[in-house]
Motif scaffolding. Structure first.
Motif, short mmCIF file in Angstrom:
data_model
loop_
_atom_site.label_atom_id
_atom_site.label_comp_id
_atom_site.label_asym_id
_atom_site.label_seq_id
_atom_site.Cartn_x
_atom_site.Cartn_y
_atom_site.Cartn_z
N ASN A 196 0.82 -1.21 0.00
CA ASN A 196 0.00 0.00 0.00
C ASN A 196 0.85 1.26 0.00
N LYS A 197 2.13 1.12 0.33
CA LYS A 197 3.03 2.28 0.38
C LYS A 197 3.90 2.39 -0.88
N ILE A 198 3.75 1.41 -1.78
CA ILE A 198 4.60 1.38 -2.98
C ILE A 198 3.77 1.74 -4.21
N PRO A 199 4.18 2.76 -4.95
CA PRO A 199 3.44 3.16 -6.16
C PRO A 199 3.31 2.00 -7.14
N GLY A 200 2.12 1.80 -7.65
CA GLY A 200 1.88 0.74 -8.63
C GLY A 200 1.42 -0.56 -8.02
N LEU A 201 1.56 -0.68 -6.71
CA LEU A 201 1.12 -1.90 -6.02
C LEU A 201 -0.08 -1.58 -5.11
N GLY A 202 -0.80 -2.63 -4.75
CA GLY A 202 -1.93 -2.47 -3.84
C GLY A 202 -3.27 -2.33 -4.53
N MET A 203 -3.28 -2.18 -5.85
CA MET A 203 -4.55 -2.01 -6.57
C MET A 203 -5.31 -3.33 -6.65
N ALA A 204 -6.62 -3.25 -6.54
CA ALA A 204 -7.47 -4.44 -6.60
C ALA A 204 -7.58 -4.94 -8.03
N LEU A 205 -7.42 -6.25 -8.20
CA LEU A 205 -7.53 -6.87 -9.53
C LEU A 205 -8.90 -7.48 -9.74
N LEU A 206 -9.43 -8.14 -8.72
CA LEU A 206 -10.76 -8.71 -8.78
C LEU A 206 -11.26 -8.99 -7.38
N LYS A 207 -12.51 -9.29 -7.27
CA LYS A 207 -13.11 -9.57 -5.97
C LYS A 207 -13.83 -10.90 -6.03
N VAL A 208 -13.53 -11.77 -5.07
CA VAL A 208 -14.18 -13.08 -4.98
C VAL A 208 -14.96 -13.11 -3.67
N GLY A 209 -16.25 -12.85 -3.74
CA GLY A 209 -17.04 -12.74 -2.52
C GLY A 209 -16.54 -11.55 -1.72
N PRO A 210 -16.22 -11.78 -0.44
CA PRO A 210 -15.72 -10.68 0.39
C PRO A 210 -14.21 -10.47 0.28
N PHE A 235 -3.49 -20.01 -1.46
CA PHE A 235 -4.72 -19.28 -1.74
C PHE A 235 -5.51 -19.05 -0.46
N VAL A 236 -5.61 -20.09 0.37
CA VAL A 236 -6.34 -19.96 1.64
C VAL A 236 -5.65 -18.93 2.54
N GLU A 237 -4.33 -19.01 2.62
CA GLU A 237 -3.58 -18.05 3.44
C GLU A 237 -3.78 -16.64 2.92
N TYR A 238 -3.65 -16.48 1.60
CA TYR A 238 -3.80 -15.16 1.00
C TYR A 238 -5.21 -14.61 1.27
N ALA A 239 -6.21 -15.43 1.04
CA ALA A 239 -7.60 -14.97 1.19
C ALA A 239 -7.91 -14.57 2.62
N THR A 240 -7.49 -15.39 3.58
CA THR A 240 -7.82 -15.11 4.97
C THR A 240 -7.07 -13.89 5.50
N VAL A 241 -5.79 -13.77 5.15
CA VAL A 241 -5.04 -12.62 5.65
C VAL A 241 -5.46 -11.35 4.92
N ARG A 242 -5.86 -11.46 3.64
CA ARG A 242 -6.37 -10.29 2.92
C ARG A 242 -7.66 -9.80 3.58
N TYR A 243 -8.53 -10.72 3.94
CA TYR A 243 -9.77 -10.36 4.63
C TYR A 243 -9.45 -9.67 5.96
N PHE A 244 -8.47 -10.21 6.68
CA PHE A 244 -8.07 -9.64 7.97
C PHE A 244 -7.51 -8.22 7.78
N VAL A 245 -6.63 -8.05 6.82
CA VAL A 245 -6.03 -6.74 6.57
C VAL A 245 -7.08 -5.73 6.13
N ASP A 246 -8.04 -6.16 5.31
CA ASP A 246 -9.04 -5.25 4.76
C ASP A 246 -10.06 -4.78 5.81
N GLN A 247 -10.04 -5.39 7.00
CA GLN A 247 -10.96 -4.94 8.05
C GLN A 247 -10.58 -3.57 8.58
N GLY A 248 -9.33 -3.15 8.31
CA GLY A 248 -8.92 -1.80 8.70
C GLY A 248 -8.65 -1.63 10.18
N ASN A 249 -8.36 -2.71 10.87
CA ASN A 249 -8.02 -2.62 12.30
C ASN A 249 -6.75 -1.79 12.45
#
Length: 205
Positions: A56-70, A105-119
């Protein structure tokens, strides 16, 4: 250096038996293996999360490519790591590699969900869990194996191999590729014997 014989400079990166034996030579004690079964996935999960935050701090990275459910799939360090290592794992063994892709994929999905909660404490939580995992693993090496972790000999190799080794330990227990298991076990025995011999020579000196 007493452990230099384990650096395996001439070992092929795509030689599965040698790769597993290299890592297995540092993990021959069952209690140490069990500690790694628990904490290696946790450390990798935290690392993916930290990669997401850094992106999120690096230009060009962090952009959403697609959304699978939540779950959002983003162009970030975690995704690039998952894709690159997935190719490596599949090249070593197609079935085990496929399982590693699913795990990532499971690790990525679960940690992405955790990070996206904005805690606001996300960074602190990830770092605390990661450090805890390393403390347990390094402690297990010192107490059970009486030697330093593999990463002190080959950092990148050890980090990439760790989750694959944990997966193969489980597959071997389920009867997967018994001949490979036997060959890896024999090779680990040779490497361990070399290490113990080197240790004795150092004590004499």
């Amino acid at each position: 250096n007493g452990v230099s014989i384990f650096r395996c400079r001439n070992m092929s990166l795509f030689d599965l038996k040698s790769q597993l034996a290299f890592y297995g030579a540092y993990h021959s004690e069952i209690r140490n293996v069990l500690v790694h079964v628990v904490f290696v996935p946790l450390i990798e999960w935290c690392s993916l999360g930290l990669g997401m935050l850094a992106s999120n701090k690096i230009p060009g990275l962090g952009m959403a490519l697609l959304k699978v459910g939540p779950i959002s799939i983003c162009l970030d360090i975690a995704l690039l790591y998952a894709c690159a290592t997935s190719l490596f794992y599949v090249s070593l063994d197609k079935f085990a590699g496929f399982l590693r892709v699913l795990m990532l994929f499971v690790e990525y999905a679960t940690v992405r969900y955790f990070v996206d909660q904005g805690n606001p404490n996300t960074l602190i939580i990830l770092l605390a869990l990661k450090i805890t995992g390393w403390i347990f693993q390094i402690g297990a090496h010192k107490v059970f194996e009486k030697r330093s972790p593999a990463l002190l000999d080959n950092l990148v190799q050890a980090l990439v191999l760790a989750p694959y080794f944990v997966l193969f330990e489980g597959l071997f227990l389920l009867g997967y590729r018994p001949q490979l298991r036997k060959e890896v076990h024999n090779r680990v025995g040779v490497l361990r014997a070399q290490f113990l011999t080197q240790q004795k020579k150092q004590r004499v000196q």
